[in-house]
Design a protein around this motif. Structure first.
Motif, PDB file in Angstrom:
ATOM      1  N   LEU A  77       0.837  -1.199   0.000  1.00  0.00           N
ATOM      2  CA  LEU A  77       0.000   0.000   0.000  1.00  0.00           C
ATOM      3  C   LEU A  77       0.872   1.249   0.000  1.00  0.00           C
ATOM      4  CD1 LEU A  77      -2.345  -1.158   2.889  1.00  0.00           C
ATOM      5  CD2 LEU A  77      -2.880  -1.244   0.465  1.00  0.00           C
ATOM      6  N   GLN A  81      -3.000   5.219   1.526  1.00  0.00           N
ATOM      7  CA  GLN A  81      -3.894   4.065   1.605  1.00  0.00           C
ATOM      8  C   GLN A  81      -3.755   3.368   2.955  1.00  0.00           C
ATOM      9  OE1 GLN A  81      -2.436   1.854  -1.720  1.00  0.00           O
ATOM     10  NE2 GLN A  81      -3.926   2.705  -3.165  1.00  0.00           N
ATOM     11  N   GLU A  85      -6.616   2.787   5.863  1.00  0.00           N
ATOM     12  CA  GLU A  85      -6.993   1.423   6.262  1.00  0.00           C
ATOM     13  C   GLU A  85      -6.765   1.188   7.755  1.00  0.00           C
ATOM     14  OE1 GLU A  85      -6.290  -2.092   4.218  1.00  0.00           O
ATOM     15  OE2 GLU A  85      -6.428  -1.211   2.222  1.00  0.00           O
TER      16      GLU A  85
END
Length: 131
Positions: A77, A81, A85
């Motif tokens: 990632l 991102q 998350e």
């Protein structure tokens, strides 16, 4: 009768050799007493045992790769991102590690982004390395 000789008309030159000797002695003294640190290491506090109990789920391991992406749960990632998350999962604490060929810039960008998003990050040094 004159007891003291009159001053000479020309000025007396300052002898610079003893001054240079003193400067070199001071230079050697400060060189020997100063502490030189390596500039290619980033010193971080890594005392996770004092701040949390052993009980509970282990902290997630985030690994910074050579291309600047972060591996977590088998996915590569970007920093943005990853932070979204982690925030969505309710994670507030994580361990951060690097692969051997990861750059210092990628590590510090990841560390800064995670810290700014409110995630407490602990740096995990790979086994077998020493400063």
């Amino acid at each position: 009768m004159q007891l003291v000789e009159p001053r000479p008309q020309r000025p007396i030159p300052i002898r610079i050799t003893p001054l240079i000797d003193v400067v070199f002695i001071l230079l050697v003294f400060f060189m020997l007493t100063s502490r030189l640190l390596p500039v290619d290491y980033l010193e971080l506090a890594n005392n996770t045992s004092a701040s949390r109990q052993v009980a509970g789920n282990p902290l997630p391991l985030l690994t910074v790769t050579a291309d600047g992406r972060i591996q977590w749960q088998g996915k590569a990632l970007t920093v943005h991102q990853l932070t979204s998350e982690l925030a969505g999962s309710g994670i507030t604490e994580a361990n951060l590690a690097t692969v051997p060929n990861a750059t210092l810039g990628a590590f510090t960008r990841t560390l800064s982004a995670l810290t700014e998003s409110g995630i407490e990050v602990h740096w995990q040094r790979p086994a077998g390395t020493s400063p």
